[in-house]
Write a protein that holds these residues in place. Structure first.
Motif, PDB file in Angstrom:
ATOM      1  N   SER A 132       0.831  -1.199   0.000  1.00  0.00           N
ATOM      2  CA  SER A 132       0.000   0.000   0.000  1.00  0.00           C
ATOM      3  C   SER A 132       0.864   1.247   0.000  1.00  0.00           C
ATOM      4  CB  SER A 132      -0.949   0.020   1.208  1.00  0.00           C
ATOM      5  OG  SER A 132      -0.216   0.141   2.414  1.00  0.00           O
ATOM      6  N   ILE A 133       0.284   2.319  -0.523  1.00  0.00           N
ATOM      7  CA  ILE A 133       0.972   3.610  -0.616  1.00  0.00           C
ATOM      8  C   ILE A 133       0.019   4.693  -0.136  1.00  0.00           C
ATOM      9  CG2 ILE A 133       2.195   5.215  -2.153  1.00  0.00           C
ATOM     10  CD1 ILE A 133       1.302   1.840  -3.541  1.00  0.00           C
ATOM     11  N   ASP A 134       0.529   5.594   0.679  1.00  0.00           N
ATOM     12  CA  ASP A 134      -0.216   6.791   1.087  1.00  0.00           C
ATOM     13  C   ASP A 134       0.522   7.994   0.522  1.00  0.00           C
ATOM     14  OD1 ASP A 134      -2.021   5.313   2.793  1.00  0.00           O
ATOM     15  OD2 ASP A 134      -0.369   5.179   4.233  1.00  0.00           O
ATOM     16  N   LEU A 135      -0.136   8.760  -0.330  1.00  0.00           N
ATOM     17  CA  LEU A 135       0.478   9.943  -0.924  1.00  0.00           C
ATOM     18  C   LEU A 135      -0.503  11.103  -0.817  1.00  0.00           C
ATOM     19  CD1 LEU A 135       2.727  11.369  -2.454  1.00  0.00           C
ATOM     20  CD2 LEU A 135       1.756  10.496  -4.600  1.00  0.00           C
ATOM     21  N   ASN A 136      -0.106  12.114  -0.064  1.00  0.00           N
ATOM     22  CA  ASN A 136      -0.930  13.306   0.143  1.00  0.00           C
ATOM     23  C   ASN A 136      -0.151  14.512  -0.362  1.00  0.00           C
ATOM     24  OD1 ASN A 136      -1.271  11.595   3.074  1.00  0.00           O
ATOM     25  ND2 ASN A 136      -3.063  11.853   1.786  1.00  0.00           N
ATOM     26  N   TRP A 137      -0.692  15.177  -1.380  1.00  0.00           N
ATOM     27  CA  TRP A 137       0.010  16.285  -2.026  1.00  0.00           C
ATOM     28  C   TRP A 137      -0.687  17.591  -1.690  1.00  0.00           C
ATOM     29  CZ3 TRP A 137       4.026  14.152  -4.998  1.00  0.00           C
ATOM     30  CH2 TRP A 137       4.936  15.083  -5.493  1.00  0.00           C
ATOM     31  N   PRO A 165      -1.976   0.471 -12.778  1.00  0.00           N
ATOM     32  CA  PRO A 165      -3.287   0.775 -12.187  1.00  0.00           C
ATOM     33  C   PRO A 165      -4.391   0.013 -12.910  1.00  0.00           C
ATOM     34  CG  PRO A 165      -2.556   2.578 -13.586  1.00  0.00           C
ATOM     35  CD  PRO A 165      -1.410   1.622 -13.506  1.00  0.00           C
ATOM     36  N   VAL A 166      -5.359  -0.461 -12.134  1.00  0.00           N
ATOM     37  CA  VAL A 166      -6.453  -1.256 -12.679  1.00  0.00           C
ATOM     38  C   VAL A 166      -7.804  -0.563 -12.492  1.00  0.00           C
ATOM     39  CG1 VAL A 166      -7.728  -3.437 -12.454  1.00  0.00           C
ATOM     40  CG2 VAL A 166      -5.213  -3.428 -12.342  1.00  0.00           C
ATOM     41  N   GLU A 167      -8.020   0.015 -11.303  1.00  0.00           N
ATOM     42  CA  GLU A 167      -9.334   0.558 -10.985  1.00  0.00           C
ATOM     43  C   GLU A 167      -9.188   1.720 -10.012  1.00  0.00           C
ATOM     44  OE1 GLU A 167     -13.738  -1.330 -10.026  1.00  0.00           O
ATOM     45  OE2 GLU A 167     -11.958  -2.293  -9.177  1.00  0.00           O
ATOM     46  N   LEU A 197      -2.380  -1.045  -3.168  1.00  0.00           N
ATOM     47  CA  LEU A 197      -3.446  -0.055  -3.070  1.00  0.00           C
ATOM     48  C   LEU A 197      -2.836   1.317  -2.784  1.00  0.00           C
ATOM     49  CD1 LEU A 197      -5.924  -2.069  -0.814  1.00  0.00           C
ATOM     50  CD2 LEU A 197      -6.058  -1.779  -3.307  1.00  0.00           C
ATOM     51  N   LEU A 198      -3.278   2.308  -3.531  1.00  0.00           N
ATOM     52  CA  LEU A 198      -2.839   3.684  -3.321  1.00  0.00           C
ATOM     53  C   LEU A 198      -3.962   4.491  -2.701  1.00  0.00           C
ATOM     54  CD1 LEU A 198      -1.069   6.271  -3.782  1.00  0.00           C
ATOM     55  CD2 LEU A 198      -2.077   6.379  -6.094  1.00  0.00           C
ATOM     56  N   SER A 199      -3.655   5.194  -1.603  1.00  0.00           N
ATOM     57  CA  SER A 199      -4.555   6.194  -1.037  1.00  0.00           C
ATOM     58  C   SER A 199      -3.952   7.557  -1.349  1.00  0.00           C
ATOM     59  CB  SER A 199      -4.683   5.997   0.480  1.00  0.00           C
ATOM     60  OG  SER A 199      -5.496   7.009   1.038  1.00  0.00           O
ATOM     61  N   THR A 236      -8.732   6.296  -4.267  1.00  0.00           N
ATOM     62  CA  THR A 236      -8.109   4.996  -4.031  1.00  0.00           C
ATOM     63  C   THR A 236      -7.868   4.340  -5.378  1.00  0.00           C
ATOM     64  OG1 THR A 236      -9.193   4.694  -1.891  1.00  0.00           O
ATOM     65  CG2 THR A 236      -8.391   2.719  -2.990  1.00  0.00           C
ATOM     66  N   VAL A 237      -6.667   3.826  -5.562  1.00  0.00           N
ATOM     67  CA  VAL A 237      -6.295   3.168  -6.816  1.00  0.00           C
ATOM     68  C   VAL A 237      -5.845   1.745  -6.501  1.00  0.00           C
ATOM     69  CG1 VAL A 237      -4.832   3.253  -8.877  1.00  0.00           C
ATOM     70  CG2 VAL A 237      -5.514   5.388  -7.739  1.00  0.00           C
ATOM     71  N   ARG A 238      -6.386   0.768  -7.262  1.00  0.00           N
ATOM     72  CA  ARG A 238      -5.981  -0.632  -7.129  1.00  0.00           C
ATOM     73  C   ARG A 238      -5.075  -0.986  -8.301  1.00  0.00           C
ATOM     74  NH1 ARG A 238      -8.110  -5.476  -9.040  1.00  0.00           N
ATOM     75  NH2 ARG A 238      -9.935  -4.417  -9.934  1.00  0.00           N
ATOM     76  N   TYR A 239      -3.990  -1.735  -8.003  1.00  0.00           N
ATOM     77  CA  TYR A 239      -2.989  -2.077  -9.008  1.00  0.00           C
ATOM     78  C   TYR A 239      -3.010  -3.566  -9.327  1.00  0.00           C
ATOM     79  CZ  TYR A 239      -1.149   2.608  -8.476  1.00  0.00           C
ATOM     80  OH  TYR A 239      -1.023   3.964  -8.473  1.00  0.00           O
ATOM     81  N   ASP A 240      -2.431  -3.919 -10.487  1.00  0.00           N
ATOM     82  CA  ASP A 240      -2.485  -5.303 -10.942  1.00  0.00           C
ATOM     83  C   ASP A 240      -1.622  -6.237 -10.096  1.00  0.00           C
ATOM     84  OD1 ASP A 240       0.020  -4.471 -11.797  1.00  0.00           O
ATOM     85  OD2 ASP A 240      -0.251  -5.101 -13.887  1.00  0.00           O
TER      86      ASP A 240
END
Length: 436
Positions: free
Chosen positions: A155-160, A204-206, A304-306, A296-300
């Motif tokens: 998982s990744i948390d990225l806040n810009w 990225p998938v979804e 998971l990216l937040s 939220t992005v789901r990868y292949d």
């Protein structure tokens, strides 16, 4: 033999990132043979800034084929307004020319698919200038992941965070209209999505996202008066506008610089390009993009990216955490410390093994734009990719497509209130397999 380049879109970005370095640093390997733009004044600005191109041929934006026939470039550099990128890229590929294109590669997933299909039929190749990859902190993060320090990324948390100076500038310019920029989830966030894609080496998938226009536009809570058509430089509400007062005094104003189409300040020219002003009112009703996203992005590969981004905050920077089966990486950065109203610390990387002691990693920083990234990117572009680097960093068309598709999925999810699959954005009937 020098490689010959034609510049499509003689923007401030083109002049600063490409024209200047080519004539000053890479003149032994590269030369500019043509300039193309819709506005003749841009040619004047470019040639005043860099007299070395004084004799370079000038072409109107409708004269692409004539430009190629007469000047015979080997490659096209595209740095025009975002929505025009696709046209120049497709025309160049049809003529078997290489293309260097500013991010975003295009403003829609459909146009990205068109570029991928055109590239598959062409002898030319597309390179997207994702300079964030080249920042020393960012390359170190890539290396830590490749070394297996955190194991498989989960998982990744990225806040810009974009401050009120930088953030409001997007709403003063052409970026404020989705038909020109694709919205900020594409124009700006494609940088961030590309970084994550590259770091974790997953696709990225979804996407599912929320977002809104909270600060700007006619309903902005700090709008001093509902009235369209104002410009900051001449507005009678200057002293009632908190955004204006934060960055301007009554005796002197701060010019907001524009990466693509902005204020001219070269030699005897001091004003605006033809028919364009970068100080449009941030509270105009024509603004049709969002200024806050949470996604939220789901990868292949299962990660998971937040992700979140906000375009009206007291300071600028980001916070990042990448988690894996063996540990965690954390870092935070303050961009533009000269605009931050409190002391900021130097950026480092914290590594936390799942079991063990924390490590604080100091990275050797470099001079140059975007945290030292631009000079290294330019070397790869104009001297050839550094053969000693053990991993791929220069971005291609597929990288550009995934970044744009993720950004489009974000704003479409906001509008349609549903998860958006990347395949849907790029169109399932594509003829080119999405492999890197």
């Amino acid at each position: 033999m020098k490689k010959r380049y034609a510049i499509c879109g003689v923007s401030n970005r083109a002049i600063g990132l490409f024209v200047g370095p080519i004539v000053n640093t890479f003149s032994t390997t590269s030369e500019i043979v043509a300039l193309l733009d819709i506005d003749n004044r841009r040619f004047e600005v470019c040639k005043l800034a860099h007299p070395e191109v004084a004799n370079v041929s000038e072409y109107h934006s409708n004269d692409f084929e004539q430009m190629v026939n007469e000047t015979k470039p080997d490659a096209i550099i595209v740095a025009s307004r975002d929505d025009t990128h696709v046209d120049y890229v497709l025309k160049a590929l049809a003529l078997d020319l290489d293309v260097i294109v500013e991010k975003p590669m295009a403003t829609t997933g459909v146009d990205c698919r068109r570029i991928l299909e055109a590239e598959a039929k062409s002898k030319g190749k597309v390179t997207v200038t994702f300079n964030y990859r080249y920042g020393p902190i960012h390359t170190k993060i890539k290396e830590l992941i490749l070394e297996g320090k955190i194991g498989k990324v989960t998982s990744i948390d990225l806040n810009w965070y974009i401050d009120t100076y930088h953030g409001s500038s997007y709403f003063q310019r052409w970026n404020r209209k989705r038909e020109y920029s694709g919205g900020l989830s594409i124009h700006k966030s494609s940088h961030h999505f590309d970084l994550v894609n590259w770091w974790i080496d997953q696709k990225p998938v979804e996407v599912f996202a929320f977002g809104d226009l909270f600060y700007y536009g006619a309903e902005g809570p700090l709008n001093p008066k509902k009235l369209d058509g104002r410009f900051c430089g001449t507005c009678s509400e200057q002293l009632n506008c908190e955004y204006y007062k934060r960055w301007n005094s009554r005796s002197a104003s701060t010019v907001v610089e524009d990466d693509h189409l902005g204020t001219v300040k070269v030699g005897r020219i001091n004003g605006n390009y033809t028919g364009y002003r970068p100080d449009q009112c941030i509270f105009d009703s024509e603004i049709n993009i969002e200024d806050v996203y949470s996604a939220t992005v789901r990868y292949d590969g299962g990660a998971l990216l937040s992700y979140s981004v906000n375009f009206s905050l007291p300071y600028e920077g980001y916070r990042l955490a990448i988690n894996g089966t063996k540990g965690r990486i954390e870092t935070k950065e303050f961009h533009a410390p000269q605009r931050t109203p409190f002391p900021t610390t130097d950026q480092t990387i914290d590594y936390y093994p799942l079991f063990g002691s924390k490590e604080n990693i100091h990275v050797v920083l470099k001079e140059g734009g975007h945290g030292g990234a631009d000079p290294i990117l330019l070397e790869d572009l104009f001297l050839g990719v550094d053969s000693t680097r053990p991993y791929k960093i220069l971005s291609g068309a597929i990288d550009g497509a995934y970044a744009v598709a993720t950004g489009e999925a974000v704003w479409r999810s906001v509008k349609e209130n549903r998860p958006i699959r990347i395949e849907e954005v790029l169109a399932e009937e594509r003829k080119v397999p999405m492999q890197s």
